[in-house]
Design an enzyme around this catalytic site. Structure first.
Site, PDB file in Angstrom:
ATOM      1  N   VAL A   1      55.713  38.332  50.664  1.00 44.31           N
ATOM      2  CA  VAL A   1      55.623  39.743  50.264  1.00 44.31           C
ATOM      3  C   VAL A   1      54.182  40.271  50.371  1.00 44.31           C
ATOM      4  O   VAL A   1      53.923  41.295  51.005  1.00 44.31           O
ATOM      5  CB  VAL A   1      56.140  39.911  48.819  1.00 44.31           C
ATOM      6  CG1 VAL A   1      55.888  41.302  48.305  1.00 44.31           C
ATOM      7  CG2 VAL A   1      57.620  39.592  48.757  1.00 44.31           C
ATOM      8  N   MET A   2      53.224  39.553  49.766  1.00 47.07           N
ATOM      9  CA  MET A   2      51.841  40.049  49.742  1.00 47.07           C
ATOM     10  C   MET A   2      51.211  39.987  51.131  1.00 47.07           C
ATOM     11  O   MET A   2      50.592  40.946  51.591  1.00 47.07           O
ATOM     12  CB  MET A   2      50.996  39.249  48.740  1.00 47.07           C
ATOM     13  CG  MET A   2      51.390  39.447  47.300  1.00 47.07           C
ATOM     14  SD  MET A   2      51.275  41.162  46.758  1.00 47.07           S
ATOM     15  CE  MET A   2      49.514  41.337  46.483  1.00 47.07           C
ATOM     16  N   GLY A   3      51.356  38.858  51.815  1.00 48.89           N
ATOM     17  CA  GLY A   3      50.733  38.667  53.124  1.00 48.89           C
ATOM     18  C   GLY A   3      51.239  39.680  54.141  1.00 48.89           C
ATOM     19  O   GLY A   3      50.450  40.318  54.854  1.00 48.89           O
TER      20      GLY A   3
ATOM     21  N   LYS B   1      53.990  33.035  35.626  1.00 47.70           N
ATOM     22  CA  LYS B   1      53.396  32.099  36.596  1.00 47.70           C
ATOM     23  C   LYS B   1      52.150  31.428  36.050  1.00 47.70           C
ATOM     24  O   LYS B   1      51.608  30.541  36.688  1.00 47.70           O
ATOM     25  CB  LYS B   1      53.062  32.850  37.882  1.00 47.70           C
ATOM     26  CG  LYS B   1      54.289  33.217  38.702  1.00 47.70           C
ATOM     27  CD  LYS B   1      53.870  33.606  40.103  1.00 47.70           C
ATOM     28  CE  LYS B   1      54.955  34.378  40.805  1.00 47.70           C
ATOM     29  NZ  LYS B   1      54.443  35.653  41.328  1.00 47.70           N
TER      30      LYS B   1
ATOM     31  N   ARG C   1      56.267  35.566  25.194  1.00 46.41           N
ATOM     32  CA  ARG C   1      57.050  35.152  26.374  1.00 46.41           C
ATOM     33  C   ARG C   1      57.637  33.759  26.130  1.00 46.41           C
ATOM     34  O   ARG C   1      58.763  33.475  26.509  1.00 46.41           O
ATOM     35  CB  ARG C   1      56.189  35.126  27.643  1.00 46.41           C
ATOM     36  CG  ARG C   1      55.975  36.490  28.213  1.00 46.41           C
ATOM     37  CD  ARG C   1      55.787  36.455  29.714  1.00 46.41           C
ATOM     38  NE  ARG C   1      55.043  37.633  30.117  1.00 46.41           N
ATOM     39  CZ  ARG C   1      54.670  37.903  31.353  1.00 46.41           C
ATOM     40  NH1 ARG C   1      54.954  37.057  32.337  1.00 46.41           N
ATOM     41  NH2 ARG C   1      54.006  38.993  31.646  1.00 46.41           N
TER      42      ARG C   1
ATOM     43  N   SER D   1      45.434  42.904  43.350  1.00 47.54           N
ATOM     44  CA  SER D   1      46.446  43.403  42.420  1.00 47.54           C
ATOM     45  C   SER D   1      47.127  44.651  42.963  1.00 47.54           C
ATOM     46  O   SER D   1      46.524  45.437  43.684  1.00 47.54           O
ATOM     47  CB  SER D   1      45.815  43.726  41.069  1.00 47.54           C
ATOM     48  OG  SER D   1      46.809  44.221  40.199  1.00 47.54           O
TER      49      SER D   1
ATOM     50  N   GLY E   1      50.370  33.112  55.572  1.00 47.06           N
ATOM     51  CA  GLY E   1      51.375  33.355  54.525  1.00 47.06           C
ATOM     52  C   GLY E   1      51.907  34.761  54.675  1.00 47.06           C
ATOM     53  O   GLY E   1      51.214  35.735  54.355  1.00 47.06           O
TER      54      GLY E   1
ATOM     55  N   ASN F   1      46.440  34.178  43.348  1.00 53.48           N
ATOM     56  CA  ASN F   1      46.044  34.084  41.935  1.00 53.48           C
ATOM     57  C   ASN F   1      45.616  32.646  41.639  1.00 53.48           C
ATOM     58  O   ASN F   1      46.225  31.955  40.832  1.00 53.48           O
ATOM     59  CB  ASN F   1      47.213  34.460  41.022  1.00 53.48           C
ATOM     60  CG  ASN F   1      47.371  35.961  40.873  1.00 53.48           C
ATOM     61  OD1 ASN F   1      46.401  36.705  40.977  1.00 53.48           O
ATOM     62  ND2 ASN F   1      48.601  36.403  40.650  1.00 53.48           N
TER      63      ASN F   1
ATOM     64  N   LYS G   1      40.337  38.553  38.195  1.00 50.85           N
ATOM     65  CA  LYS G   1      41.779  38.791  38.400  1.00 50.85           C
ATOM     66  C   LYS G   1      42.593  38.088  37.302  1.00 50.85           C
ATOM     67  O   LYS G   1      43.605  38.608  36.837  1.00 50.85           O
ATOM     68  CB  LYS G   1      42.216  38.296  39.789  1.00 50.85           C
ATOM     69  CG  LYS G   1      43.713  38.444  40.051  1.00 50.85           C
ATOM     70  CD  LYS G   1      44.165  39.883  39.972  1.00 50.85           C
ATOM     71  CE  LYS G   1      45.611  40.218  40.137  1.00 50.85           C
ATOM     72  NZ  LYS G   1      46.672  39.318  40.149  1.00 50.85           N
TER      73      LYS G   1
ATOM     74  N   ALA H   1      49.438  29.875  44.509  1.00 50.40           N
ATOM     75  CA  ALA H   1      48.271  29.163  43.980  1.00 50.40           C
ATOM     76  C   ALA H   1      48.581  27.675  43.828  1.00 50.40           C
ATOM     77  O   ALA H   1      49.739  27.273  43.720  1.00 50.40           O
ATOM     78  CB  ALA H   1      47.905  29.758  42.616  1.00 50.40           C
TER      79      ALA H   1
ATOM     80  N   GLU I   1      47.161  42.582  31.543  1.00 52.11           N
ATOM     81  CA  GLU I   1      48.509  43.004  31.987  1.00 52.11           C
ATOM     82  C   GLU I   1      49.584  42.443  31.032  1.00 52.11           C
ATOM     83  O   GLU I   1      50.461  43.176  30.563  1.00 52.11           O
ATOM     84  CB  GLU I   1      48.706  42.493  33.419  1.00 52.11           C
ATOM     85  CG  GLU I   1      50.092  42.611  34.014  1.00 52.11           C
ATOM     86  CD  GLU I   1      50.140  41.916  35.385  1.00 52.11           C
ATOM     87  OE1 GLU I   1      49.356  42.259  36.277  1.00 52.11           O
ATOM     88  OE2 GLU I   1      50.983  41.005  35.568  1.00 52.11           O
TER      89      GLU I   1
ATOM     90  N   HIS J   1      42.361  40.249  34.356  1.00 47.61           N
ATOM     91  CA  HIS J   1      43.216  41.418  34.649  1.00 47.61           C
ATOM     92  C   HIS J   1      44.661  41.089  34.271  1.00 47.61           C
ATOM     93  O   HIS J   1      45.347  41.870  33.602  1.00 47.61           O
ATOM     94  CB  HIS J   1      43.118  41.765  36.147  1.00 47.61           C
ATOM     95  CG  HIS J   1      44.194  42.685  36.647  1.00 47.61           C
ATOM     96  ND1 HIS J   1      45.500  42.271  36.853  1.00 47.61           N
ATOM     97  CD2 HIS J   1      44.187  43.999  36.960  1.00 47.61           C
ATOM     98  CE1 HIS J   1      46.224  43.282  37.269  1.00 47.61           C
ATOM     99  NE2 HIS J   1      45.458  44.347  37.351  1.00 47.61           N
ATOM    100  N   ASN J   2      45.118  39.930  34.684  1.00 46.12           N
ATOM    101  CA  ASN J   2      46.504  39.557  34.396  1.00 46.12           C
ATOM    102  C   ASN J   2      46.734  39.324  32.900  1.00 46.12           C
ATOM    103  O   ASN J   2      47.793  39.639  32.379  1.00 46.12           O
ATOM    104  CB  ASN J   2      46.897  38.299  35.189  1.00 46.12           C
ATOM    105  CG  ASN J   2      47.234  38.643  36.629  1.00 46.12           C
ATOM    106  OD1 ASN J   2      46.720  39.614  37.173  1.00 46.12           O
ATOM    107  ND2 ASN J   2      48.083  37.854  37.258  1.00 46.12           N
TER     108      ASN J   2
HETATM  109  C1  6PG Z   1      49.219  41.953  40.146  1.00 45.64           C
HETATM  110  C2  6PG Z   1      50.142  41.070  39.359  1.00 45.64           C
HETATM  111  C3  6PG Z   1      50.574  39.915  40.193  1.00 45.64           C
HETATM  112  C4  6PG Z   1      51.848  39.235  39.714  1.00 45.64           C
HETATM  113  C5  6PG Z   1      51.641  38.326  38.551  1.00 45.64           C
HETATM  114  C6  6PG Z   1      52.819  38.221  37.618  1.00 45.64           C
HETATM  115  O1  6PG Z   1      48.117  42.135  39.692  1.00 45.64           O
HETATM  116  O2  6PG Z   1      49.636  42.458  41.193  1.00 45.64           O
HETATM  117  O3  6PG Z   1      49.484  40.572  38.235  1.00 45.64           O
HETATM  118  O4  6PG Z   1      49.490  39.060  40.345  1.00 45.64           O
HETATM  119  O5  6PG Z   1      52.873  40.123  39.537  1.00 45.64           O
HETATM  120  O6  6PG Z   1      51.435  37.070  39.116  1.00 45.64           O
HETATM  121  O7  6PG Z   1      52.495  37.249  36.723  1.00 45.64           O
HETATM  122  P1  6PG Z   1      53.540  36.460  35.869  1.00 45.64           P
HETATM  123  O8  6PG Z   1      54.557  35.882  36.821  1.00 45.64           O
HETATM  124  O9  6PG Z   1      52.751  35.413  35.208  1.00 45.64           O
HETATM  125  O10 6PG Z   1      54.142  37.462  34.946  1.00 45.64           O
END
Ligand code: 6PG
Length: 467
Positions: free
Chosen positions: A13-15, A260, A287, A129, A10, A103, A183, A77, A190, A186-187
């Site tokens: 962006v992240m990969g 997400k 949201r 993250s 993958g 995630n 994680k 995911a 967030e 964590h979200n």
């Molecule tokens: C992180 C973010 C990352 C992502 C979220 C956004 O820790 O880098 O949390 O995982 O930006 O998936 O989540 P939502 O799309 O649910 O806002």
């Protein structure tokens, strides 16, 4: 052929960014993506010092990786993770390691662990993250599950992770799906802090009528205080972005936000565990409310509230808001960390909350100066049920409640939706209530359903004929 230390599936962006981070740290990394454009875009970013191979072919990819292979999945995911595992499996051998860096929903991680262990493939989930920049220059990494497999890869993860005071923002967190669970929470935190910041902005702008420039400066100043955190910092930057017409970009961004699902999972699972996280619940709800735009437009014309005219001292209310934000932010972390404590017992994760606070100090989206205070609280008492019970934190948060109550009153008077703040205060007030009004709930249940109740002056279950 087997030249590469690590494989990444993958190259989104992240990969792509994590792969380049590994390559910067002198690891030889192979990348796989079925999309040739993504392979090409990675190839364009490689420099002469990098030892990188990118391909669209699964067999070529797996043959290039040193055995036993270590392959990380950075795909969306859900089904894509199972799809990627299934396409790799015919090319893997016993003893190879698959890491899910997405995630993923934590029960999926437990299922995949079982399925793959039957094939003698090691598997573990690792929350990552920090978004795009974090992946490229130092994320916070939250691995859990197969400890032996993690230990083999520890040098790579420690090298690429963010560092705070020279300490890597990665640590083995616990059994099973612990990494994905941490994680997820964590979200959730967030979501909560993002919502608190949005409400803070709303009260300043719509409630108090403070101009954009001053609001922006407030976030910048707060970031130089004990409120220092990534989310406060980027809010200051966001409010200072102008578009080509010279207007503040944020003023022309629509007001309905996507998600997400990780915040919703946090709330859903917290309900299952009976671990209250009301700030996160409010953030998910708001949201969802944001998506009711057409109805809100209609309701705005029918459901009126005109706040009483009142002169405010801007500097005074901003000072009160600072305390209120810090109060609510600490409550949000307290709720998420308490959820982790309960989850660790329920799922037998064996979490060490000091380690969690430690690896959240850098790299991740919820990094904040306060995380060091939480780490210290857990180091004073590893069995702490809730950080609000730590003497230092209890004193700090209590000293800010008068201003919080004042700010919540102001929001109510101005008709500003303040769900996350109100839930932070309600959590605080219920947590510090030796006696809650739940005696009434007990009596009501017994009245209409003969569900029985307990008494404080006698042992046993009781039922009363109430009418
Ligand atoms: C992180 C973010 C990352 C992502 C979220 C956004 O820790 O880098 O949390 O995982 O930006 O998936 O989540 P939502 O799309 O649910 O806002």
């Amino acid at each position: 052929m087997e030249l590469y230390d690590f494989g990444i599936v993958g190259l989104g962006v992240m990969g792509r960014n994590l792969l380049l981070n590994m390559a910067d740290n002198k690891f030889a990394v192979a990348g796989l993506d079925l999309d040739a454009a993504k392979v090409e875009s990675l190839e364009n970013e490689i420099n002469d010092t990098h030892q990188v191979k990118a391909t669209t072919q699964v067999a070529e990819f797996t043959q290039a990786i040193r055995k036993p292979r270590a392959i990380m999945l950075l795909v969306p995911a859900g089904k894509p993770v199972d799809g990627a595992i299934n396409s790799l499996l015919p090319h893997l051998e016993e003893g190879d390691i698959i890491i899910d860096g997405g995630n993923s929903y934590f029960p999926d991680t437990d299922r995949r662990f079982l399925e793959l262990s039957q094939k003698n493939i090691h598997f573990f989930g690792m929350g990552i993250s920090g978004g795009e920049k974090g992946a490229r220059f130092g994320p916070s990494l939250m691995p859990g599950g197969d400890k032996g497999a993690y230990e083999r890869l520890r040098p790579i993860f420690e090298a690429v992770s963010a560092k705070v005071n020279g300490e890597p923002c990665v640590a083995y967190l616990g059994n099973g799906s612990a990494g994905n669970y941490v994680k997820m929470v964590h979200n959730g935190i967030e979501y909560g802090i993002m919502q608190l910041i949005a409400e803070t902005y709303d009260l300043m702008k719509r409630g108090f009528g403070i101009d954009d420039e001053k609001i922006q400066q407030t976030f910048v100043q707060w970031n130089n205080t004990e409120l220092q955190s990534f989310l406060v910092e980027i809010t200051g930057e966001i409010l200072n972005k102008f578009d080509e017409d010279g207007q503040r970009l944020v003023n022309v961004i629509s007001d309905w936000a996507k998600s997400k699902g990780t915040g919703k999972w946090t709330s859903q699972n917290a309900m299952d565990l009976q671990a209250p996280v009301p700030v996160i619940d409010a953030a998910v709800t708001m949201r969802d409310m944001s998506k009711f735009k057409p109805e809100r437009v209609q309701a705005a014309k029918k459901l009126n509230w005109t706040p009483a005219e009142k002169n405010i001292d801007e500097d005074q209310v901003i000072g009160q808001l600072k305390d209120a934000f810090y109060f609510a932010m600490l409550n949000t972390y307290a709720q998420g960390l308490a959820q982790l404590t309960i989850a660790s017992e329920t799922y037998n994760y064996g979490l060490n909350l000091e380690e969690v606070a430690k690896i959240w100090r850098g790299g991740c989206i919820i990094r904040a100066a306060a995380l060091e205070d939480f780490r210290q609280a857990y180091s004073r008492d590893a069995s702490l049920r809730n950080i609000l019970l730590d003497d230092t934190i209890a004193k700090d948060i209590s000293s800010r409640q008068a201003n919080t109550r004042e700010i919540v009153k102001q929001a109510v008077e101005h008709g500003i939706p303040f769900a996350a703040y109100m839930n932070a205060l309600a959590y605080f007030d219920s947590y510090r209530s030796e006696r809650m009004p739940t005696n009434i709930i007990q009596a009501q249940r017994d009245y209409f359903g003969a569900h029985t109740y307990e008494r404080i002056d006698r042992e046993g279950s009781f039922h009363t004929q109430w009418d």
